[in-house]
Design a protein around this motif. Structure first.
Motif, PDB file in Angstrom:
ATOM      1  N   UNK A 207      41.825  31.980  81.546  1.00 42.42           N
ATOM      2  CA  UNK A 207      41.260  32.454  82.809  1.00 42.42           C
ATOM      3  C   UNK A 207      40.129  33.454  82.593  1.00 42.42           C
ATOM      4  N   UNK A 208      40.016  34.007  81.397  1.00 39.47           N
ATOM      5  CA  UNK A 208      38.917  34.935  81.087  1.00 39.47           C
ATOM      6  C   UNK A 208      37.758  34.244  80.379  1.00 39.47           C
ATOM      7  N   UNK A 209      37.825  32.914  80.254  1.00 42.42           N
ATOM      8  CA  UNK A 209      36.788  32.168  79.557  1.00 42.42           C
ATOM      9  C   UNK A 209      35.545  32.014  80.431  1.00 42.42           C
ATOM     10  N   UNK A 210      34.431  31.699  79.790  1.00 41.97           N
ATOM     11  CA  UNK A 210      33.160  31.575  80.513  1.00 41.97           C
ATOM     12  C   UNK A 210      33.157  30.366  81.450  1.00 41.97           C
ATOM     13  N   UNK A 211      33.795  29.268  81.040  1.00 38.07           N
ATOM     14  CA  UNK A 211      33.771  28.089  81.907  1.00 38.07           C
ATOM     15  C   UNK A 211      34.572  28.321  83.187  1.00 38.07           C
ATOM     16  N   UNK A 212      35.546  29.244  83.154  1.00 38.80           N
ATOM     17  CA  UNK A 212      36.275  29.576  84.374  1.00 38.80           C
ATOM     18  C   UNK A 212      35.382  30.373  85.322  1.00 38.80           C
ATOM     19  N   UNK A 213      34.561  31.257  84.772  1.00 38.41           N
ATOM     20  CA  UNK A 213      33.605  31.999  85.591  1.00 38.41           C
ATOM     21  C   UNK A 213      32.589  31.059  86.207  1.00 38.41           C
ATOM     22  N   UNK A 214      32.155  30.048  85.437  1.00 39.01           N
ATOM     23  CA  UNK A 214      31.220  29.051  85.968  1.00 39.01           C
ATOM     24  C   UNK A 214      31.850  28.263  87.093  1.00 39.01           C
ATOM     25  N   UNK A 215      33.136  27.899  86.951  1.00 38.43           N
ATOM     26  CA  UNK A 215      33.825  27.143  88.003  1.00 38.43           C
ATOM     27  C   UNK A 215      33.887  27.949  89.297  1.00 38.43           C
ATOM     28  N   UNK A 216      34.092  29.255  89.193  1.00 39.35           N
ATOM     29  CA  UNK A 216      34.154  30.090  90.392  1.00 39.35           C
ATOM     30  C   UNK A 216      32.781  30.228  91.038  1.00 39.35           C
ATOM     31  N   UNK A 217      31.722  30.303  90.222  1.00 37.41           N
ATOM     32  CA  UNK A 217      30.380  30.420  90.780  1.00 37.41           C
ATOM     33  C   UNK A 217      29.939  29.129  91.474  1.00 37.41           C
ATOM     34  N   UNK A 218      30.567  28.006  91.118  1.00 34.35           N
ATOM     35  CA  UNK A 218      30.244  26.727  91.760  1.00 34.35           C
ATOM     36  C   UNK A 218      30.953  26.560  93.094  1.00 34.35           C
ATOM     37  N   UNK A 219      31.768  27.529  93.473  1.00 33.79           N
ATOM     38  CA  UNK A 219      32.382  27.491  94.792  1.00 33.79           C
ATOM     39  C   UNK A 219      33.877  27.260  94.798  1.00 33.79           C
ATOM     40  N   UNK A 220      34.482  27.056  93.629  1.00 32.79           N
ATOM     41  CA  UNK A 220      35.926  26.842  93.591  1.00 32.79           C
ATOM     42  C   UNK A 220      36.657  28.153  93.833  1.00 32.79           C
ATOM     43  N   UNK A 221      37.764  28.063  94.546  1.00 35.52           N
ATOM     44  CA  UNK A 221      38.573  29.250  94.773  1.00 35.52           C
ATOM     45  C   UNK A 221      39.319  29.617  93.491  1.00 35.52           C
ATOM     46  N   UNK A 222      39.963  30.767  93.507  1.00 35.18           N
ATOM     47  CA  UNK A 222      40.719  31.218  92.334  1.00 35.18           C
ATOM     48  C   UNK A 222      41.828  30.229  91.986  1.00 35.18           C
TER      49      UNK A 222
END
Length: 316
Positions: A207-222
């Motif tokens: 959950x602290x990985x960069x691809x998780x941050x990218x997924x959140x910036x694309x509009x996905x909820x937590x």
């Protein structure tokens, strides 16, 4: 990938051969003859039986006869005490379904509970919920299954009277499930803890990985990013523990089955050792070894399915 699988299968049979060899030698080197404990037999009869089954010859010759019968005739020997002159796997076949049923149900029930606990602990990291889950994980892993079995049998079965304290072999349908509830529950605690611990650690890191941050910036909820991306990536290491857990649960049921008088492989294993029924003991050890080796093989193959890098490595 095909060569990768073939290599693993060959390694499985080599390992099984080594295990069978060690098991045979250890069991046959146990002090005393198979018939020494039978007070109804005269010494003349005992000597005749030892000569018939080659028990009076050196261990290396006994092992040679054993391998010859296995490879040329598929004969693993007959039971000497439990069911005299009956092939060992014929003796085992009525016990295997009960053992597999209890162990499979306990494992399949434990996995979703462990997954749910691990996800909640990772999402609620460093909160009271996470600390509580971690505390229960330590308890479930540290305390052996037979201790849980004894406590459940006394408090839930005997004191509360909610479930039978021993297994009813004659029960069918829901009555049979009701009868085996306590041994199943006793075997569930360790798998629940192992799955929860591994998933919590892997998911918290993912959950602290960069691809998780990218997924959140694309509009996905937590929750969406956790379930769609985080959980899927965290499941790869879990394959290394979930599948072999069946072998671990199976080993724990050796004692649990005796506590609840379950007519499974665990009770037969103990009885065969106490009765010096050597061939039956070796066959039971082969059964448990095959279960363990097959689970390892499934793990190796599952890596190729889950992680494409394994398949590419197999092609090279």
């Amino acid at each position: 990938m095909f060569r990768y699988i073939i290599d693993r299968v060959i390694a499985l049979f080599i390992t099984l051969f080594i295990i069978v060899s060690i098991a045979f030698c250890v069991v046959r080197l146990m002090p005393g003859s198979v018939y020494d404990q039978d007070g109804d037999l005269s010494q003349t009869v005992i000597d005749t039986l030892n000569e018939k089954y080659h028990f009076d010859e050196p261990i290396i010759k006994q092992y040679g006869y054993f391998l010859k019968n296995v490879f040329l005739h598929g004969d693993w020997g007959t039971s000497m005490k439990m069911r005299p002159n009956v092939p060992v796997f014929e003796v085992m076949k009525d016990r295997i379904p009960v053992t597999l049923q209890i162990n499979l149900i306990s494992l399949f029930a434990a996995i979703p509970i462990g997954l749910a606990a691990g996800i909640v602990a990772a999402i609620k990291k460093n909160t009271i919920i996470d600390h509580f889950v971690s505390f229960m994980v330590v308890i479930f892993i540290s305390v052996p299954s037979f201790v849980f079995a004894t406590c459940l049998q006394y408090f839930v079965g005997y004191k509360a009277g909610a479930f039978p304290i021993i297994y009813d072999a004659s029960a069918t349908g829901m009555a049979a499930l009701h009868s085996m509830f306590l041994p199943i529950l006793a075997l569930m605690f360790s798998p629940i803890a192992r799955v929860a611990r591994y998933l919590r650690a892997e998911l918290a890191e993912t959950m602290n990985s960069e691809f998780m941050l990218l997924a959140k910036t694309k509009g996905l909820t937590y929750a969406q990013s956790t379930i769609r991306h985080g959980l899927r990536n965290s499941m790869v290491p879990l394959a290394n523990i979930i599948i072999p857990m069946f072998a671990n649960v199976l080993g724990g049921s050796l004692v649990v089955e005796n506590i609840f008088s379950v007519p499974g492989m665990g009770g037969m294993m103990v009885d065969s050792i106490n009765a010096s029924d050597h061939m039956l003991t070796v066959a039971i050890l082969v059964f448990y070894s095959m279960i363990s080796l097959i689970t390892v093989l499934i793990v190796d193959i599952s890596y190729g399915i889950i992680d494409p890098r394994v398949r590419m490595g197999g092609k090279k």
